[in-house]
Each structure stands twice: as structure tokens, then as C-alpha cells.
Design an enzyme around this catalytic site. Structure first.
Site, PDB file in Angstrom:
ATOM      1  N   ARG A 187     -88.236  67.777 -33.394  1.00 14.46           N
ATOM      2  CA  ARG A 187     -89.330  68.137 -32.499  1.00 14.46           C
ATOM      3  C   ARG A 187     -90.634  67.525 -32.997  1.00 14.46           C
ATOM      4  NH1 ARG A 187     -90.655  72.689 -33.307  1.00 14.46           N
ATOM      5  NH2 ARG A 187     -89.075  73.337 -34.787  1.00 14.46           N
ATOM      6  N   TYR A 222     -84.669  63.870 -27.853  1.00 14.54           N
ATOM      7  CA  TYR A 222     -84.178  64.753 -28.909  1.00 14.54           C
ATOM      8  C   TYR A 222     -84.202  66.234 -28.516  1.00 14.54           C
ATOM      9  CZ  TYR A 222     -83.720  67.790 -32.760  1.00 14.54           C
ATOM     10  OH  TYR A 222     -83.283  68.834 -33.526  1.00 14.54           O
ATOM     11  N   GLY A 226     -84.817  69.783 -29.056  1.00 13.37           N
ATOM     12  CA  GLY A 226     -85.870  70.730 -28.710  1.00 13.37           C
ATOM     13  C   GLY A 226     -86.973  70.150 -27.836  1.00 13.37           C
ATOM     14  N   LYS A 285     -86.479  75.787 -26.259  1.00 14.73           N
ATOM     15  CA  LYS A 285     -87.783  76.179 -26.811  1.00 14.73           C
ATOM     16  C   LYS A 285     -88.852  76.246 -25.725  1.00 14.73           C
ATOM     17  CE  LYS A 285     -85.912  76.031 -30.815  1.00 14.73           C
ATOM     18  NZ  LYS A 285     -85.746  77.120 -31.750  1.00 14.73           N
ATOM     19  N   HIS A 298     -88.037  83.905 -31.513  1.00 12.11           N
ATOM     20  CA  HIS A 298     -87.212  82.897 -32.203  1.00 12.11           C
ATOM     21  C   HIS A 298     -86.309  83.643 -33.190  1.00 12.11           C
ATOM     22  CE1 HIS A 298     -87.238  78.898 -34.727  1.00 12.11           C
ATOM     23  NE2 HIS A 298     -86.209  78.946 -33.918  1.00 12.11           N
ATOM     24  N   SER A 307     -87.481  77.342 -38.249  1.00 13.89           N
ATOM     25  CA  SER A 307     -86.450  76.345 -37.976  1.00 13.89           C
ATOM     26  C   SER A 307     -85.765  75.899 -39.268  1.00 13.89           C
ATOM     27  CB  SER A 307     -87.082  75.137 -37.294  1.00 13.89           C
ATOM     28  OG  SER A 307     -87.724  75.559 -36.109  1.00 13.89           O
ATOM     29  N   CYS A 326     -83.976  77.535 -41.394  1.00 15.04           N
ATOM     30  CA  CYS A 326     -84.117  78.459 -42.527  1.00 15.04           C
ATOM     31  C   CYS A 326     -83.043  79.529 -42.549  1.00 15.04           C
ATOM     32  CB  CYS A 326     -85.502  79.090 -42.526  1.00 15.04           C
ATOM     33  SG  CYS A 326     -86.789  77.923 -42.975  1.00 15.04           S
ATOM     34  N   GLY A 327     -81.970  79.358 -41.770  1.00 10.86           N
ATOM     35  CA  GLY A 327     -80.822  80.234 -41.985  1.00 10.86           C
ATOM     36  C   GLY A 327     -80.444  81.210 -40.881  1.00 10.86           C
ATOM     37  N   LYS A 328     -80.995  81.105 -39.681  1.00 12.07           N
ATOM     38  CA  LYS A 328     -80.606  82.033 -38.611  1.00 12.07           C
ATOM     39  C   LYS A 328     -79.132  81.859 -38.252  1.00 12.07           C
ATOM     40  CE  LYS A 328     -83.784  80.673 -35.692  1.00 12.07           C
ATOM     41  NZ  LYS A 328     -84.418  79.740 -36.634  1.00 12.07           N
ATOM     42  N   THR A 329     -78.738  80.609 -37.974  1.00 13.20           N
ATOM     43  CA  THR A 329     -77.363  80.354 -37.550  1.00 13.20           C
ATOM     44  C   THR A 329     -76.395  80.852 -38.610  1.00 13.20           C
ATOM     45  OG1 THR A 329     -78.162  78.404 -36.398  1.00 13.20           O
ATOM     46  CG2 THR A 329     -75.790  78.543 -36.786  1.00 13.20           C
ATOM     47  N   ASP A 332     -80.570  81.805 -32.141  1.00 13.78           N
ATOM     48  CA  ASP A 332     -81.876  81.130 -32.075  1.00 13.78           C
ATOM     49  C   ASP A 332     -82.932  81.874 -31.250  1.00 13.78           C
ATOM     50  OD1 ASP A 332     -83.269  78.759 -32.999  1.00 13.78           O
ATOM     51  OD2 ASP A 332     -83.308  78.065 -30.930  1.00 13.78           O
ATOM     52  N   ASN A 366     -81.633  66.404 -40.013  1.00 11.26           N
ATOM     53  CA  ASN A 366     -81.733  67.289 -38.845  1.00 11.26           C
ATOM     54  C   ASN A 366     -80.658  66.944 -37.806  1.00 11.26           C
ATOM     55  OD1 ASN A 366     -82.948  69.467 -37.417  1.00 11.26           O
ATOM     56  ND2 ASN A 366     -84.113  68.017 -36.155  1.00 11.26           N
ATOM     57  N   ARG A 399     -77.398  67.523 -35.642  1.00  7.60           N
ATOM     58  CA  ARG A 399     -77.022  68.813 -35.055  1.00  7.60           C
ATOM     59  C   ARG A 399     -75.728  68.691 -34.262  1.00  7.60           C
ATOM     60  NH1 ARG A 399     -81.283  73.241 -34.969  1.00  7.60           N
ATOM     61  NH2 ARG A 399     -82.881  72.363 -36.321  1.00  7.60           N
ATOM     62  N   ARG A 421     -88.549  80.370 -46.234  1.00  4.55           N
ATOM     63  CA  ARG A 421     -88.183  79.662 -47.452  1.00  4.55           C
ATOM     64  C   ARG A 421     -89.339  79.738 -48.406  1.00  4.55           C
ATOM     65  NH1 ARG A 421     -84.219  75.169 -47.413  1.00  4.55           N
ATOM     66  NH2 ARG A 421     -83.345  75.399 -45.338  1.00  4.55           N
TER      67      ARG A 421
HETATM   68  P1  GTP Z   1     -82.938  76.268 -36.214  1.00  2.53           P
HETATM   69  O1  GTP Z   1     -81.704  75.972 -35.432  1.00  2.53           O
HETATM   70  O2  GTP Z   1     -83.684  75.045 -36.611  1.00  2.53           O
HETATM   71  O3  GTP Z   1     -83.843  77.265 -35.555  1.00  2.53           O
HETATM   72  O4  GTP Z   1     -82.511  76.841 -37.636  1.00  2.53           O
HETATM   73  P2  GTP Z   1     -81.679  78.061 -38.238  1.00  2.53           P
HETATM   74  O5  GTP Z   1     -82.640  79.097 -38.696  1.00  2.53           O
HETATM   75  O6  GTP Z   1     -80.588  78.489 -37.346  1.00  2.53           O
HETATM   76  O7  GTP Z   1     -81.111  77.394 -39.538  1.00  2.53           O
HETATM   77  P3  GTP Z   1     -79.638  77.240 -40.143  1.00  2.53           P
HETATM   78  O8  GTP Z   1     -78.903  78.537 -40.286  1.00  2.53           O
HETATM   79  O9  GTP Z   1     -78.942  76.171 -39.408  1.00  2.53           O
HETATM   80  O10 GTP Z   1     -79.992  76.747 -41.612  1.00  2.53           O
HETATM   81  C1  GTP Z   1     -80.319  75.478 -41.910  1.00  2.53           C
HETATM   82  C2  GTP Z   1     -80.467  75.208 -43.374  1.00  2.53           C
HETATM   83  O11 GTP Z   1     -80.645  76.370 -44.169  1.00  2.53           O
HETATM   84  C3  GTP Z   1     -79.280  74.489 -43.910  1.00  2.53           C
HETATM   85  O12 GTP Z   1     -79.721  73.497 -44.784  1.00  2.53           O
HETATM   86  C4  GTP Z   1     -78.533  75.580 -44.658  1.00  2.53           C
HETATM   87  O13 GTP Z   1     -77.727  75.085 -45.629  1.00  2.53           O
HETATM   88  C5  GTP Z   1     -79.664  76.414 -45.204  1.00  2.53           C
HETATM   89  N1  GTP Z   1     -79.260  77.818 -45.410  1.00  2.53           N
HETATM   90  C6  GTP Z   1     -78.872  78.678 -44.458  1.00  2.53           C
HETATM   91  N2  GTP Z   1     -78.578  79.890 -44.986  1.00  2.53           N
HETATM   92  C7  GTP Z   1     -78.803  79.788 -46.303  1.00  2.53           C
HETATM   93  C8  GTP Z   1     -78.712  80.703 -47.395  1.00  2.53           C
HETATM   94  O14 GTP Z   1     -78.365  81.871 -47.258  1.00  2.53           O
HETATM   95  N3  GTP Z   1     -79.052  80.226 -48.622  1.00  2.53           N
HETATM   96  C9  GTP Z   1     -79.455  78.932 -48.811  1.00  2.53           C
HETATM   97  N4  GTP Z   1     -79.765  78.557 -50.032  1.00  2.53           N
HETATM   98  N5  GTP Z   1     -79.550  78.047 -47.810  1.00  2.53           N
HETATM   99  C10 GTP Z   1     -79.241  78.465 -46.577  1.00  2.53           C
HETATM  100  C1  SPV Z   2     -85.559  74.527 -34.053  1.00  2.00           C
HETATM  101  O1  SPV Z   2     -86.139  73.502 -34.451  1.00  2.00           O
HETATM  102  O2  SPV Z   2     -86.003  75.671 -34.282  1.00  2.00           O
HETATM  103  C2  SPV Z   2     -84.291  74.408 -33.318  1.00  2.00           C
HETATM  104  C3  SPV Z   2     -83.827  73.081 -32.935  1.00  2.00           C
HETATM  105  O3  SPV Z   2     -83.668  75.424 -33.035  1.00  2.00           O
HETATM  106  S1  SPV Z   2     -84.612  72.456 -31.521  1.00  2.00           S
HETATM  107  O4  SPV Z   2     -83.894  72.954 -30.347  1.00  2.00           O
HETATM  108  O5  SPV Z   2     -84.537  71.023 -31.592  1.00  2.00           O
HETATM  109  O6  SPV Z   2     -85.981  72.904 -31.470  1.00  2.00           O
HETATM  110 MN    MN Z   3     -84.770  77.287 -33.622  1.00  2.89          MN
END
Ligand code: GTP
Ligand code: SPV
Ligand code: MN
Length: 595
Positions: free
Chosen positions: A73, A201, A203, A210, A230, A252, A254-257, A281, A377, A379, A410
Site C-alpha cells: 500500500r 496491488y 490494498g 481497506k 482493523h 499490518s 503484526c500477527g492478526k492472521t 483483518d 509483502n 501474499r 511490534r
Molecule cells: P495484515 O494482513 O497486513 O493486516 O497483517 P496481519 O496482522 O494479519 O499479519 P500476519 O499474521 O500475517 O503476520 C505477519 C508477520 O508477523 C509475519 O512475518 C509473521 O511471521 C509475524 N508473526 C505473526 N505472529 C507472530 C508471533 O506470534 N510471533 C512472531 N515473532 N512473529 C509473528
Molecule cells: C494490510 O496492509 O493491513 C493488509 C494488506 O491487510 S492490504 O490489503 O494490502 O492492505
Molecule cells: Mn490488514
């Protein structure tokens, strides 16, 4: 399908107008059928917009590569275009609607020449539900169409709904010539309109995500009295069958998924927890007749971060993306399967990297940095119903009741593993003061700590001072308030090594959070909130370095004094409009840190 298969005059007129502006060769309405999807895939393959992956190992899967400068983004090109600048607030880029339309019109003019304009009727949330929002996206990108088919509810049912419904979000997208100097992602909340041009791309271009479900929806939610956030949504089931739901906002990447798809660690297996995912998300949350906060996920798919996804970190995701998945910017292996840094198994001996160049492990660029196979990044887009842990409540149009809201980011330093707010207002202060190190999910300086309140800094469609006030008002309207927590999986020791293993082990922290919600565990009051007693985090089967847990829970008043300065600077930019309640929380925190 009919040439103009709608009785909605406003829709018809708008499609015609936009077609006159963009001058496509033809118009195709997306009906959501398998046949049409198949046709689009065939055309994408023929024009090398998609690469077919190994259909035995990855049935229904494709690879897409974006332009090298179009991989995240672009927040600096993203604008909130309200008539008054004040309504966008100091944290958003603002442009007046008149200037924005004029500028973008120039970029859209003739941008679809020689291309087809697709009309995608889509619904965020169940079609026709009072909690859902309808949109129509026009785009000249088949990749966008195929992604929208996974991420949202698309097709005839939405068109039928539109026959009788006046309101829909008008979403216009053209990749144009993918020129970053002619790229704009514009939101006109007062016109229920989104215009995005010059990008291909995620987002920036999947406008239901978003742009609609956060930026436009947050603006609408403020007016209508609900929340568009979010946030992931997950359910934690205990052996007695009771399921409690939590929503969590992390910035973004930081670990939601990963949290939403958690699989219990070996050591806690005997306790019989099961985790159900509702969303990874976006959460739309309303106060229901029982006075509690109920959440739905308006999406139907994941647009998840590929790197570090593997059978250990996220087995549920590995299963989810084994079919019907679009991979973006990952490495292509010689057997036509895919790989990324941190995927299962050894790196392949060779492959084609995310930019389409020959790749081998250990390659370095001219500055000696490793050449990555997949973009950081990169996906995948996959249907949520393919997830083994998908919740049976996903289709319930009014969603699930939320027991706890978790904020997090983070932070290598400062924030402890987990702490709890003293009350709702203090909880909003925790959300409003969130900060996190920047990731690859947006263009910008990696690792830099920035304030990202409620993980909504890039996604709030109105003045954030009003947004914080809205959260306070929501609290006053609720009879059953969720408890509020803050977590940090990313704290490091003096050598920069992570103190907490994260991923599935995070269940240990979730368990404490739910015990707090159920009033079954004590906590220690500190200046920043309640923290756990080390003995209350179940560490069965997990061995940390000696003192690591103590270190993870430590609060250093001197660093928090420093943090206060950053918080003050951040709050101050909102001027007189900022809620007094949050200044009061600031003063109280300062006072507690002194004494
Ligand atoms: P968006 O889709 O961008 O909104 O992100 P998200 O918050 O869903 O992030 P996602 O869970 O995909 O995490 C992305 C990054 O965080 C990756 O590099 C993971 O390896 C790292 N990560 C996720 N959970 C953890 C955790 O519990 N510990 C650590 N050290 N890294 C984590
Ligand atoms: C984020 O960046 O928080 C995402 C990916 O979930 S995107 O849909 O590209 O914004
Ligand atoms: Mn997101």
C-alpha cells in the site's frame, strides 16, 4: 448475461458515465458464476496476467506478479477527500473533492482504452443483511476481479439486491499504466465513492477491503453508531463447549492472521481448547439488544502475508492455501509450485523470483544483501471456507459477542507481553497510544516506531479525534463492556533475540485474558495496567530462557516516561478537538509513573 442487467437507474447511469471517462473497449458484468470465473482465468493465462501452477499439487491455484514498484500500500498517495479538511483530521492526507476529482479524472481519461471494464457487484457481509454494505467496483484488471471473487460476495444476488436498494459504494479502479507518479487512492466518504488509479496491488485496488470496509465504513459507522475496525475475530472453545470471542487489532503484518488461526500447543492439548476463526483483518461491531458488542467479518477470504507461513507457524493456513488460491509475488519452483522465505522445507535449489528472474539460494545483490525469492509483502488470496478452523457462526448475519478487545504491536522494548486496562476509558487510551515498528505492508522506513492507534492510522476515514470520542460514546451505550488488553509478542533481549516464541504459544496469553474476563484469576496492578502474576501463565511444555517470563512482564518506568513524551506529541496534533478523557488518562498515567 444481459448487457446492462440492472434496474437500478443510478447504477446504470454511473457505469455509463465512468465508461465514457475511461473509454474501455467493452463492458462485462461479473455474475459470480463458475463459468465466468473459468473464462477470466483462461484469458488471464493467455495474457500472462496469471501463471498456472501445478494443478495436481495446487488445484485451482495461480501465481501473479505485480510491477516491481507496486508491492505494498502507498499511504502517501492515499487521500481522504472531505469538503472540510478538519473532517479528515491531522493523521490523514487530505485533498478537496473538487481538486481530487479533477486530478484523478485526468489519469482515468482513456485509461481503459483497448481493455475491458469489469463491473463487480459485491457485498461486504451477507447479501441484503442490515449489517452489510453493498458496493460496485469497476476495474480494468482481471486480477482484481478474481481476487474480489474470493474476498467478497459477488454476483447476481447482489445485483438483485441493488434492484431495490438505492445505496451502494461507487468504486472505480484502473491500473492505467501503473505509473507511481500518476497513482492516487481517493476516498470521498461524503459521496460514498472510491477512486483508485495507477496501482495493481492488493490494498490499493481490492476496493471492498481497506477502502470500503475500513475507510468508508469507519466514516459511516461514526454516523450510524457502530465500529469498523482493523481487527481479527476468533472464538476460543473450552472443553465444556463454551465459546468466548475476542477481537484483536494489530497493525499490518503484526500477527492478526496468525493469531486468528492458532492451533493449541502440545503442552496445552490436555486442556482441550479449540480455536475458531471468523476473520483475520476486518471487524464490523455493533451493540445488540443485549447491550453487548457483536462482531461480523464482512469479508469471505484471506489476503494474507506469505513469508514465514509454514506447517509449524500456521498449519491451518497451509491447509487453506492448498487449492483455489492466488499467490502474489512469491517464488516459482521448477515443479510449478511456490515457495517463500520461511516456507516449509529447504529453499529450492533454483527458481524464478517474484520479479520473474532466475534465482538461487545464497544470491546477493551488488550491495551484498541477500536476494529474496519472494517479496517480503508477498501474499496469497484464499477462501475463508477452506480454513479447517472456520467458525460455524461465520454466516450468522449479526455475528458473535465479543468478550475481549486486544490491542498490540511490534515493540522490541517497552510493552510487556500482556497487560489489561483498568476500565473501558483506560482501554481506549491503550488503543489510542498504540505504536509499532513498521513492516513491509506499506511503503516506508522499515522498523521505525510509529504511532498506529487501534491499528487504524492508515485506515480511519475521518478525524481520529472524533474516532476516539466515538469509542468513548460506544462504551457509554454498552451494558456489557468487553475487557481491553494489550499484547506484545515481539519483545527482545539485549542481544535482539525474541523473548517469546509466539504463534501457537500465544494461547497461553489468551488463556489468561479469558480467565480475567471470567474473573477467575488475580492480576497485579502496575502504573500501566494489570499484569499477570508469572505463576498464572500456564507454561506446561514450554521452556523459556531463565528469567525470560519475568523479563517479558517487566515494566521500566524510565522508558515509560520517555513514551509519555511521544504520546503527548501525538495527542497534541489534534488540538482542542481531542477528547478530555484521553488527556485525563495521560495525566493519570504520568502520575502513577511518578509515584
Ligand atoms: P495484515 O494482513 O497486513 O493486516 O497483517 P496481519 O496482522 O494479519 O499479519 P500476519 O499474521 O500475517 O503476520 C505477519 C508477520 O508477523 C509475519 O512475518 C509473521 O511471521 C509475524 N508473526 C505473526 N505472529 C507472530 C508471533 O506470534 N510471533 C512472531 N515473532 N512473529 C509473528
Ligand atoms: C494490510 O496492509 O493491513 C493488509 C494488506 O491487510 S492490504 O490489503 O494490502 O492492505
Ligand atoms: Mn490488514
Amino acid at each position: 448475461m444481459l448487457k446492462f442487467p440492472t434496474r437500478n437507474k443510478k447504477l446504470l447511469e454511473w457505469v455509463r458515465q465512468m465508461a465514457r471517462l475511461c473509454q474501455p473497449e467493452g463492458i462485462v458484468w461479473i455474475d459470480g458464476s463458475t463459468e465466468q470465473k473459468r473464462e477470466l482465468e483462461e484469458q488471464s493465462l493467455a495474457e500472462a496476467e496469471l501463471i498456472e501452477l501445478n494443478q495436481e499439487k495446487l488445484p485451482g491455484c495461480y501465481l501473479h506478479r505485480t510491477a516491481a514498484h507496486d508491492v505494498a500500500r502507498t499511504e502517501h498517495l492515499t487521500f481522504i477527500c472531505t469538503r472540510k479538511k478538519r473532517d479528515a483530521g491531522p493523521t490523514n492526507n487530505w485533498m478537496s473533492p473538487r481538486v481530487a476529482y479533477k486530478k484523478a479524472r485526468g489519469y482515468f481519461k482513456g485509461a481503459m482504452k483497448g481493455r475491458t471494464m469489469y463491473v463487480i457487484p459485491f457485498s461486504m457481509g451477507s447479501v441484503g443483511s442490515p449489517f452489510s454494505k453493498t458496493g460496485v467496483q469497476l476495474t480494468d484488471s482481471r486480477y482484481v476481479v478474481l481476487n474480489m471473487l474470493i474476498m467478497t460476495r459477488v454476483g447476481v444476488a447482489v445485483l438483485e439486491h441493488l434492484d431495490n436498494a438505492a445505496e451502494f459504494t461507487k468504486c472505480l479502479h484502473s491500473k492505467a499504466d501503473l505509473d507511481v507518479n500518476k497513482r492516487l487512492i481517493l476516498h470521498f466518504p461524503e459521496d460514498n465513492t472510491i477512486w483508485s488509479v495507477g496501482s495493481g496491488y492488493g490494498g490499493n485496488v481490492l476496493l471492498g477491503k481497506k477502502c470500503l470496509s475500513l475507510r468508508i465504513a469507519s466514516f459511516v459507522a461514526h454516523k450510524e453508531g457502530w465500529l469498523a475496525e482493523h481487527m481479527l475475530i476468533m472464538g476460543v472453545e473450552r472443553p465444556n463447549g463454551q465459546i468466548q470471542y475476542v477481537a484483536a487489532a494489530f497493525p499490518s503484518a503484526c500477527g492478526k492472521t496468525n493469531l486468528a488461526m492458532l492451533v493449541p500447543p502440545e503442552g496445552l492439548k490436555r486442556k482441550g481448547y479449540r480455536i475458531w476463526i471468523l476473520g483475520d483483518d476486518i471487524a464490523w461491531m455493533r451493540i445488540d439488544s443485549d447491550g453487548a458488542l457483536w462482531a461480523i467479518n464482512p469479508e469471505t477470504g484471506f489476503f494474507g502475508v506469505a513469508p514465514a507461513t509454514n506447517s509449524h507457524t500456521n498449519p491451518n493456513m497451509v491447509a487453506t492455501i492448498s487449492k483455489n488460491t492466488i499467490y502474489t509475488n512469491v517464488l516459482l519452483k521448477p515443479d510449478n509450485t511456490v515457495w517463500w522465505e520461511g516456507a516449509d522445507g529447504e529453499p529450492p535449489a533454483s527458481g524464478i523470483d517474484w520479479q520473474g528472474r532466475a534465482w538461487k539460494p545464497g544470491m546477493e545483490d551488488h550491495e551484498g544483501r541477500p536476494v529474496l525469492g519472494a517479496h517480503p509483502n508477498s501474499r496469497f488470496t484464499a477462501p475463508i471456507f477452506q480454513c479447517p478452523s472456520v467458525s460455524f457462526r461465520l454466516e450468522h448475519h449479526h455475528g458473535v459477542p465479543i468478550s475481549a478487545i486486544i490491542f498490540g504491536g511490534r515493540r522490541q522494548h517497552l510493552a510487556p507481553l500482556v497487560y489489561e486496562a483498568f476500565n473501558w476509558q483506560h482501554g481506549i487510551f491503550l488503543g489510542a497510544t498504540m505504536a509499532s515498528e513498521r513492516t513491509f505492508a506499506q511503503v516506508g522506513k522499515l522498523g521505525e516506531v510509529r504511532r498506529d492507534p487501534m491499528a487504524m492510522l492508515p485506515f480511519c476515514g475521518y478525524n481520529m479525534a472524533d474516532y476516539f470520542r466515538h469509542w468513548l460514546v460506544m462504551g457509554r451505550r454498552m451494558a456489557r463492556l468487553p475487557r481491553v488488553f494489550h499484547v506484545n509478542w515481539f519483545r527482545t533481549d539485549n542481544h535482539g533475540r525474541l523473548l517469546w516464541p509466539g504463534y501457537r504459544e500465544n494461547l497461553r496469553v489468551l488463556e489468561w485474558i479469558l480467565d480475567r474476563c471470567n474473573n477467575t484469576v488475580e492480576a497485579i496492578p502496575t502504573p500501566i495496567g494489570y499484569i499477570p502474576r508469572a505463576c498464572d501463565i500456564d507454561m506446561t511444555g514450554l521452556k523459556l530462557e531463565p528469567q525470560a517470563l519475568e523479563e517479558l512482564l517487566k515494566i521500566d518506568p524510565a522508558s515509560w516516561q520517555e513514551e509519555l513524551k511521544g504520546i503527548k506529541r501525538f495527542f497534541k496534533q489534534f488540538g482542542r478537538n481531542f477528547p478530555d478523557e484521553l488527556w485525563q488518562e495521560y495525566e493519570e498515567l504520568a502520575g502513577r509513573l511518578k509515584s
